[in-house]
Design a protein around this motif. Structure first.
Motif, PDB file in Angstrom:
ATOM      1  N   PRO A  83      42.514  45.105  43.216  1.00  0.00           N
ATOM      2  CA  PRO A  83      42.179  43.722  42.831  1.00  0.00           C
ATOM      3  C   PRO A  83      42.643  42.676  43.846  1.00  0.00           C
ATOM      4  N   LEU A  84      43.882  42.780  44.298  1.00  0.00           N
ATOM      5  CA  LEU A  84      44.386  41.818  45.272  1.00  0.00           C
ATOM      6  C   LEU A  84      43.609  41.906  46.584  1.00  0.00           C
ATOM      7  N   CYS A 109      32.897  40.770  39.439  1.00  0.00           N
ATOM      8  CA  CYS A 109      33.954  41.256  40.336  1.00  0.00           C
ATOM      9  C   CYS A 109      35.279  40.557  40.042  1.00  0.00           C
ATOM     10  N   THR A 110      35.221  39.266  39.738  1.00  0.00           N
ATOM     11  CA  THR A 110      36.434  38.521  39.409  1.00  0.00           C
ATOM     12  C   THR A 110      37.053  39.037  38.122  1.00  0.00           C
ATOM     13  N   VAL A 111      36.218  39.319  37.129  1.00  0.00           N
ATOM     14  CA  VAL A 111      36.719  39.861  35.862  1.00  0.00           C
ATOM     15  C   VAL A 111      37.376  41.219  36.087  1.00  0.00           C
ATOM     16  N   GLN A 171      44.524  43.809  37.747  1.00  0.00           N
ATOM     17  CA  GLN A 171      45.882  43.326  37.962  1.00  0.00           C
ATOM     18  C   GLN A 171      46.704  43.326  36.680  1.00  0.00           C
ATOM     19  N   ALA A 172      46.045  43.167  35.540  1.00  0.00           N
ATOM     20  CA  ALA A 172      46.758  43.120  34.262  1.00  0.00           C
ATOM     21  C   ALA A 172      46.997  44.504  33.674  1.00  0.00           C
ATOM     22  N   ALA A 232      38.744  42.259  38.838  1.00  0.00           N
ATOM     23  CA  ALA A 232      39.997  42.058  39.572  1.00  0.00           C
ATOM     24  C   ALA A 232      41.116  41.626  38.639  1.00  0.00           C
ATOM     25  N   VAL A 233      40.815  40.688  37.750  1.00  0.00           N
ATOM     26  CA  VAL A 233      41.836  40.210  36.806  1.00  0.00           C
ATOM     27  C   VAL A 233      42.262  41.338  35.866  1.00  0.00           C
ATOM     28  N   ALA A 234      41.288  42.107  35.379  1.00  0.00           N
ATOM     29  CA  ALA A 234      41.607  43.226  34.488  1.00  0.00           C
ATOM     30  C   ALA A 234      42.437  44.277  35.205  1.00  0.00           C
ATOM     31  N   ARG A 291      40.105  40.292  46.244  1.00  0.00           N
ATOM     32  CA  ARG A 291      40.134  38.830  46.230  1.00  0.00           C
ATOM     33  C   ARG A 291      40.429  38.269  47.618  1.00  0.00           C
TER      34      ARG A 291
END
Length: 306
Positions: A185-186, A131-133, A139-140, A135-137, A189
């Motif tokens: 994503p935000l 889930c963290t991966v 946002q990018a 979210a980062v993907a 988190r």
């Protein structure tokens, strides 16, 4: 509660007036719209006559006062290109933009809430890391790139969805997913971090000690308290969703107010731009007011300053 609402309404008016001043000043320093409205071979007298006709030869503060006094009663002037009331042009384009923004918000919640809860309940597990991966993907990932990829895959190759247009639920799928992927994503988190924090509080331990099931503890007690910062951020992010709608509407040829505003800025059609900016600002501040009231209802300590 009445005093709290009154303070919020005063802030709403001040914000809208401040935004109108900024929009008015910025537009008038960008250039001379008469140079675009008249042919290049027009004479100097004709340019001066047209500036006088539009009121552009008056001091800036006089122009703004005339604009504000008319805007208060809903008269934003006529479009310099379409010769149509600016308010009518913007009002016709506003519903598609609002519908798209709400659809994007719904998609973001459908993605973020279950993944955020799952990541919080399985902290430091493989699910949490996945889930963290994501979210980062997310946002990018630029919105325009995601929109183009969706068009290539689902519209060009699979021919499952229309590449552009407005009218059916199929036209909403790809643009709404683009906006939802921008906000999810935000939100995910925030749900994760808020739920982790709440799950370690004493009242959660008390609820468990009373024999409540884990599902009731999470949904009834923990999730409600964890959602307070999420709701607040969603209200703040609503403006960014409208901003993201500019790119999304351009990619998918969506007939919304964002594309109308971009076209009007390019043409220096001041009445339409000013009307669009003020109405969008009004929508944003009203949404934030509603969000503040919802948060205050959930947590009454906010209105009392506790």
């Amino acid at each position: 509660m009445k005093g709290y609402i009154a303070r919020q309404l005063v802030q709403l008016v001040v914000v809208v007036i401040g935004i109108s001043v900024l929009a008015f000043v910025i537009l008038h320093v960008l250039g001379d719209p008469v140079l675009l409205l008249l042919p290049q071979n027009a004479g100097k007298e004709e340019f001066e006559r047209y500036r006088h006709l539009l009121g552009l030869d008056q001091p800036l503060y006089v122009q703004y006062w005339k604009f504000l006094s008319s805007a208060v009663v809903g008269d934003f002037g006529k479009s310099w290109y379409a010769d149509t009331p600016a308010f009518r042009l913007v009002a016709e384009r506003m519903p598609p933009t609002i519908y798209l923004t709400l659809a994007g918000l719904g998609v973001a919640l459908l993605i973020a809430l279950p993944l955020g809860v799952l990541a919080a309940l399985r902290r430091h597990s493989a699910v949490d890391m996945l889930c963290t991966v994501l979210a980062v993907a997310g946002q990018a990932m630029p919105i325009f790139w995601l929109g183009i990829m969706l068009i290539i895959i689902f519209a060009v190759r699979l021919r499952a969805l229309p590449a552009s247009g407005y009218g059916t639920w199929q036209n909403f799928v790809m643009p709404a997913f683009c906006l939802g992927a921008f906000l999810a994503p935000l939100t995910m988190r925030l749900v994760r971090s808020g739920l982790i924090e709440v799950m370690n509080m004493e009242f959660i331990k008390t609820a468990r000690a009373k024999g409540l099931g884990e599902g009731k503890v999470v949904i009834k007690h923990a999730f409600r308290n964890a959602c307070i910062p999420v709701i607040t951020v969603l209200g703040l992010q609503f403006g960014q969703l409208l901003g993201g709608a500019v790119v999304t509407e351009t990619v998918f040829a969506w007939p919304g107010v964002a594309t109308l505003t971009v076209e009007s800025i390019r043409n220096q059609d001041f009445p339409v731009v000013q009307c669009a900016v003020i109405l969008l600002a009004l929508v944003i501040v009203v949404v934030n007011l509603v969000v503040d009231l919802i948060v205050t209802f959930i947590d009454p300590r906010i209105r009392t300053g506790a």
